[in-house]
Write a protein that holds these residues in place. Structure first.
Motif, short mmCIF file in Angstrom:
data_model
loop_
_atom_site.label_atom_id
_atom_site.label_comp_id
_atom_site.label_asym_id
_atom_site.label_seq_id
_atom_site.Cartn_x
_atom_site.Cartn_y
_atom_site.Cartn_z
N PRO A 99 0.82 -1.23 0.00
CA PRO A 99 0.00 0.00 0.00
C PRO A 99 0.85 1.27 0.00
O PRO A 99 0.54 2.23 -0.72
CB PRO A 99 -0.83 -0.12 1.28
CG PRO A 99 -0.92 -1.59 1.52
CD PRO A 99 0.40 -2.15 1.08
N ARG A 100 1.92 1.27 0.79
CA ARG A 100 2.78 2.45 0.83
C ARG A 100 3.47 2.67 -0.51
O ARG A 100 3.58 3.82 -0.97
CB ARG A 100 3.81 2.30 1.95
CG ARG A 100 4.72 3.51 2.09
CD ARG A 100 5.67 3.36 3.25
NE ARG A 100 6.63 4.46 3.31
CZ ARG A 100 7.60 4.55 4.21
NH1 ARG A 100 7.71 3.65 5.16
NH2 ARG A 100 8.43 5.56 4.18
N LEU A 101 3.92 1.60 -1.14
CA LEU A 101 4.57 1.72 -2.44
C LEU A 101 3.59 2.24 -3.49
O LEU A 101 3.95 3.05 -4.35
CB LEU A 101 5.15 0.37 -2.86
CG LEU A 101 6.41 -0.08 -2.12
CD1 LEU A 101 6.69 -1.56 -2.39
CD2 LEU A 101 7.61 0.76 -2.52
N LEU A 102 2.35 1.75 -3.45
CA LEU A 102 1.35 2.21 -4.41
C LEU A 102 1.03 3.68 -4.22
O LEU A 102 0.92 4.45 -5.19
CB LEU A 102 0.08 1.36 -4.26
CG LEU A 102 0.15 -0.06 -4.84
CD1 LEU A 102 -1.06 -0.88 -4.40
CD2 LEU A 102 0.24 -0.02 -6.36
N LEU A 103 0.87 4.10 -2.96
CA LEU A 103 0.60 5.51 -2.69
C LEU A 103 1.77 6.38 -3.13
O LEU A 103 1.59 7.46 -3.71
CB LEU A 103 0.33 5.70 -1.19
CG LEU A 103 -1.01 5.17 -0.67
CD1 LEU A 103 -1.05 5.23 0.86
CD2 LEU A 103 -2.18 5.95 -1.27
#
Length: 461
Positions: A6-10
């Motif tokens: 999720p952090r990488l996608l954001l």
């Protein structure tokens, strides 16, 4: 993992929306170079004399598979990673997808270019791969597509080699280790008899169908013949260059969206494919430099000799300005899909170019694989083919014809077409042989459509 998906996608979404990817790329390049110098004896020696804080790739020397494999133990950023241990690990098929040294994923190349290698993936590399794949899938699918996939149980069929630690099979095994994904993801062997593969796919009823392009092309013929009866929402060919006719066949036969991407074992998240047939470089995590034979930059809009790839995620085995061996063309103008990242099209591996002696003026002549692919692929009755250079003046043609087609008629049309192409390039002296054997798969399960001499220097006049 080093960073959560999720952090990488954001992070990727914010970076691209704000047009910050180039600055992020430079920062990550500085960090990757500094880490390689600090932890990899190979890169410490290679970069000796370079200033600190390098963020211009042109300042870095070029590496390639041969050089890195020759200095394997010193290449790794972890002193426990050795070629002896890696070879022992990949020799055991029961360990496909398992954790090497308790923390890494091991993948091998299929060796289709005659030079197989063993690559080690750390947690950050794996996390970035998952995140970029998820983002790409989101760009391909709309709400209706996702609803249909969920209604179909989210089943994903991956048709690939199961007999080695290849990127697809090792990655699938790692994903299947999660309980929720075990039933939804299934790996089908490309080495299975076609009738058996068709029966297994009919029973599984995939919503997503992934596999080598040549194998999906055969499955499309089975679908049109009514023997294969599946209704995937998305078909994703991988690992092999296809023609426009191939994409049209897959879309028509399966009634599905057909999308693909361009990557490699060294950097599987290299690009994101778009609906207009371009591969957009994931520039916040990757550098891709189209270059000439002397490694000078190739201008956008012109065909490169090769492409240098830098993987900004992998710390355990740094891939920095790595000669991938693919000839690419970088789009010189904005892509109509709206993606602002650099866009490429791939013309084929340098190693696949056919070099013949006795060309015009007595020198050598070169035929690119795409020239042969587009010619033979449009010949009626051809289901699968393989053109093998067996000598400096000899090509052996292996054919599998579609059911109902006359083999002699198909052969004559293919032979006439290839002979005409060769004559146009002053190569009418090249002998075409009709093979009795069908096209052959590599150990990794791929069908190479064009196979050059192992040593192109054998084709000198």
């Amino acid at each position: 993992m080093t960073e959560s998906m999720p952090r990488l996608l954001l992070d990727a979404g914010r970076t691209r929306r704000n047009h910050e990817w180039a600055a992020v790329q430079r920062r990550r390049l500085r960090e990757s170079v500094a880490h390689a110098r600090a932890h990899s004896p190979y890169y410490r020696d290679l970069y000796r004399g370079l200033p600190d804080g390098v963020d211009d790739p042109a300042a870095l020397p070029v590496t390639d598979k041969k050089a890195l494999m020759a200095d394997y133990d010193r290449w790794a950023g972890d002193r426990e990673v050795t070629l002896e241990r890696a070879r022992a690990f990949v020799a055991d098929p029961e360990l496909i997808g398992a954790r090497f040294l308790g923390r890494y994923l091991v993948v091998t190349t299929s060796g289709t270019t005659g030079n197989p290698a063993i690559f080690i993936k750390d947690e950050q590399d794996i996390a970035v791969n998952y995140a970029m794949s998820a983002r790409m899938m989101g760009s391909w699918l709309n709400a209706r597509d996702i609803t249909r996939i969920l209604a179909g149980g989210g089943r994903m069929a991956i048709v690939a080699a199961r007999n080695g630690h290849f990127m697809v099979s090792a990655g699938a095994a790692r994903m299947r280790a999660h309980r929720l994904q075990r039933k939804a993801i299934r790996l089908f062997s490309v080495h299975a008899p076609l009738a058996e593969l068709v029966a297994e796919l009919n029973a599984f009823r995939p919503a997503l169908l992934l596999g080598y392009g040549s194998v999906l092309r055969m499955l499309a013929a089975e679908q049109e013949a009514g023997r294969l009866r599946v209704a995937p929402v998305l078909v994703e060919p991988a690992g092999e260059t296809l023609t426009e006719d191939d994409y049209a066949l897959l879309g028509r036969a399966f009634g599905a969206k057909v999308r693909d991407t361009y990557g490699a074992s060294e950097c599987p998240f290299l690009t994101e494919g778009c609906a207009h047939g371009w591969y957009h470089v994931n520039g916040d995590w990757v550098l891709a430099e189209p270059v000439e034979a002397d490694y000078s930059p190739t201008p956008p809009g012109e065909q490169s000799h090769t492409v240098l790839v830098t993987n900004l995620a992998n710390r355990v085995q740094p891939i920095l300005r790595y000669d991938l061996g693919d000839s690419v063309l970088q789009r010189p103008d904005p892509c109509p899909c709206g993606n602002p990242l650099p866009a490429l099209r791939v013309r084929g591996r340098v190693a696949n170019v056919l070099t013949f002696g006795g060309g015009p003026g007595g020198g050598s002549a070169v035929i690119a694989p795409l020239m042969l692919n587009t010619l033979v692929d449009r010949t009626p009755g051809v289901q699968l083919y393989q053109i093998v250079q067996t000598g400096p003046r000899t090509l052996r043609v292996r054919l599998r014809v579609t059911p109902g087609a006359d083999p002699d008629t198909v052969w004559r049309e293919v032979c006439d077409g290839i002979a005409g192409l060769l004559a146009e390039h002053g190569l009418d002296h090249v002998i075409l042989e009709r093979a009795a054997e069908p096209p052959e798969q590599s150990h990794g399960g791929k069908y190479r459509t064009v196979v050059p001499l192992k040593d192109p220097h054998d084709a000198r006049p």
